[in-house]
Motif scaffolding. Sequence first.
Motif, PDB file in Angstrom:
ATOM      1  N   VAL A   1     -25.970  23.805  73.299  1.00  0.00           N
ATOM      2  CA  VAL A   1     -27.351  23.349  73.402  1.00  0.00           C
ATOM      3  C   VAL A   1     -27.383  21.839  73.305  1.00  0.00           C
ATOM      4  O   VAL A   1     -26.887  21.250  72.345  1.00  0.00           O
ATOM      5  CB  VAL A   1     -28.228  23.981  72.293  1.00  0.00           C
ATOM      6  N   GLY A   2     -27.934  21.221  74.336  1.00  0.00           N
ATOM      7  CA  GLY A   2     -27.984  19.760  74.354  1.00  0.00           C
ATOM      8  C   GLY A   2     -28.069  19.270  75.783  1.00  0.00           C
ATOM      9  O   GLY A   2     -28.144  20.074  76.714  1.00  0.00           O
ATOM     10  N   PRO A   3     -28.061  17.967  75.958  1.00  0.00           N
ATOM     11  CA  PRO A   3     -28.110  17.435  77.322  1.00  0.00           C
ATOM     12  C   PRO A   3     -26.868  17.853  78.102  1.00  0.00           C
ATOM     13  O   PRO A   3     -25.790  17.977  77.524  1.00  0.00           O
ATOM     14  CB  PRO A   3     -28.133  15.920  77.135  1.00  0.00           C
TER      15      PRO A   3
ATOM     16  N   LEU B   1     -32.642  23.418  77.060  1.00  0.00           N
ATOM     17  CA  LEU B   1     -31.420  22.608  77.018  1.00  0.00           C
ATOM     18  C   LEU B   1     -30.197  23.466  76.739  1.00  0.00           C
ATOM     19  O   LEU B   1     -29.271  23.029  76.087  1.00  0.00           O
ATOM     20  CB  LEU B   1     -31.522  21.518  75.954  1.00  0.00           C
TER      21      LEU B   1
END
Lengths: 691, 160
Positions: free
Chosen positions: B111-113, B68
């Motif tokens: 960092v993440g969707p 991600l």
Amino acid sequence: MVADFGYGVLVLTFLATFFSAGMAYVGVRRRSESLIESARRGLLLTFPLISIASAALIYLLVTDQYQVAFVYQVTSRNMPAYLKVTAWWGGQAGSLVFWTWLLSAFTTAVTLRRWDRDREFLPWVVVVASITLAFFLMLVIFFENPFARFYQTAEGVSSYTLPPAGAVLFTPPDGNGLNPLLRHPGMVIHPPMLYLGFVSFVIPYAFAMAALISGRTDDRWIRLTRRWTLWAWLFLSFGLVLGGRWAYDVLGWGGYWGWDPVEIAAFMPWLTGTAFLHSVMIQEKRGQLKQWNMILIILTYALVIFGTFLTRSGVLSSVHSFAQSAIGPLFFAFIGLTFITSFALLIWRWPQLHGETEMRSLLSREALFLLNNLLFMSILVVCFWGVIFPLISELVTGQKVTVGPPFYERATAPIFASLMLLMGVAPLSAWGHSTWKTLGRALWKPALGATIVAYPLIVTRTMNWIAWIGFYLVVLVLLVTLYEFWRAARARQKSHAENFIAALWTLVGRNRRRYGGYIIHLSMMLMAIGILGIELFQKETQGSVPVGQSLSLSGYDVKYEEVAQFNFKPGHDVMRAVVSVYRGGKFLGELHPRIDYYYSPTNPSETTQTMTIPGQRATLEDDLYVLLVDWQPVSTGGATFKIYVNPLVNWLWLGSLLFFVGVIIAAWPEREVEPVTESRSRVIRQVSAAD
Amino acid sequence: MQRMKFVVGGVLILAAVIFLIVTSTQSTAEYFLTVDEVSAKGAQVVNKNVRLSGAVIGQTIAYDPSTLTLTFDVAHVPGDQALIEDEGGLAEVLHAAVTDPGRAHVKVVYVGPKPDLLRNEAQAIMTGQMKSDGIFYADELLLKCPTRYEEAVPEQAASG
């Protein structure tokens, strides 16, 4: 043709508001009832007129008249008819028309009431309402005309109210379409609810100004507008909750409130409005805080206009502020002008607004109400500081410094906790005079009960001290409030020989305002449970898994089953994943997180918007919230998910339902006979007789 | 005497609120900087809470769905609203920033969707820290696309 007609009607309405304001003013100066009556009729005209203009606008929207710039901006051919109608408030120009339409409806309702009593308020209510209407109509007519059309000139295509010489009408084949993020039922009714709340606060303000100008400074203006204020508050609260629910369901970040400046702009009038609802009771019951109530309603009105301004001007950087336009300075000038005028009037009448009695005891009910007001104002100050801090720091240091959600959470949490404590203590204190001893005697049982209930619940689950304080206060308020119901119903049961349910029913029916208020307190505690749960104990994880594999979080196993893409509608594809949810090996059900793709109507290969819609499994214990983040074709493997477990969050939505029940009970019409008020109004009559 | 009690109570509340506001502001304030300012300040802003805004450069967007991890470059855009208006509005400014090779760039890691609105010439408003490796690590990513919808509501991706 229709566009010209609609614009003409708006201009006519603008003139009518001027006529009304002028006639009302001259009518008072000349003491002429007939002039005031014609002012009233002039104002009554505005509602049918704006309705006709709005009907013209809606006609243009539903019939795809893309030569009209506003229609082009907010609709497209593939939108269903109901969304074309609600696109009315989907863009800036239309939503301003919508604002004026609501305001004219409310002022019409007010001017249609029987005016044989309290006639001295009428001309000034007409003046205030007309001026507010005139201001918004001016914005629509001169700056944000929803009826402006596209014309082709030598320089290109642009929108004009009046076509320039030699210009040719230009009609695009299709419209831009409403942003898909806004095509959600929550978003369809969220703006009108907020606007209803905003607009209905104009009415108590108009009466407050009428009271100041006419010199009738008793609590009559408050009694006349009490129900308006409650409905205004209900709509505003409803609007805030809907906005939160929409963010939770559509924006896909696992939250409902981001302390965004526009959210705060809608929250600030709610804070002053809530303080106002409490402090007017002190004026009605004890004849105190008259000046303070005036300050609160002026602030609320200013914040309502400020809120409309913030959402509409783009002055602050915010996820909402897309509307950039020239109307900002005008809003600023209007707020400044009404603010100065209102406070000048207040200072002029200040000596007549002294309290009839004095506050003596720090623990009396009225002192605790005052404390409640100060706490609400403290939250307001925190919010206002957070919103303007970037501007101030830039002015002072030349460096733009902002504050985000952590600032608001840190600064408001202790104040919210104090408010909760107050909610537990205030119902037990007496009017006029209370001591530590009497209060302690009333409070020790619920306090002990809260310890017994809350202690095992919290300590067995967590050692988080914020949660400890929060849940303890929740249980305390719940116990105190329920005990109030129980005690009064028991007393009635004994004296009237009724059964308990019948006694409770009559009791609430006879004192709707008090028990409606207590129900609102209970609902606030349910919402507090949800907020504490998600804020303190939210868990999240993310990862990529191939088909058949699981991600685990908080005892849940989320197994990826399949993903499929299908064409939902022309220009709208859906990628939908199926996941199975297990807990302790037991199958609980399937969830369908999905990604919606919207394509440009003119170029079908261009994605204009994607939307990540979570799959949710809601229980009273928690909410499992699964987002489909990314995916690969099945042959090559996996999909990526982000998973949240939001403990207790559904109590927030449940609480909001109970909240509406409470407000409706409190706002339900009631015969106005309270012994306290009667004796007080007699006192006033004697005072005025002595004048 | 009675009055005194109320005055003291009021002063105490006022003091408590001022204390809350001052300490909360100090501990959570974020510097709102442009890409130029971040580049100019260098070591001064390393590890400080910064809110950075810039124009997303489309071809640098890379996303690793297994971790991600999202990386992209942003180009300098003016921070001042009036300046943006002078240069022809947000859409124009973003377009100019992305197409101008002379602009200062900063590499961003998040960092993440992957946010739905992340695309070429979007305005990214990021909260996070500049590390000593010259990369901006964003905790929060907010995107605005000015051209497409009159009333677009951007996605807000919050993490942490």
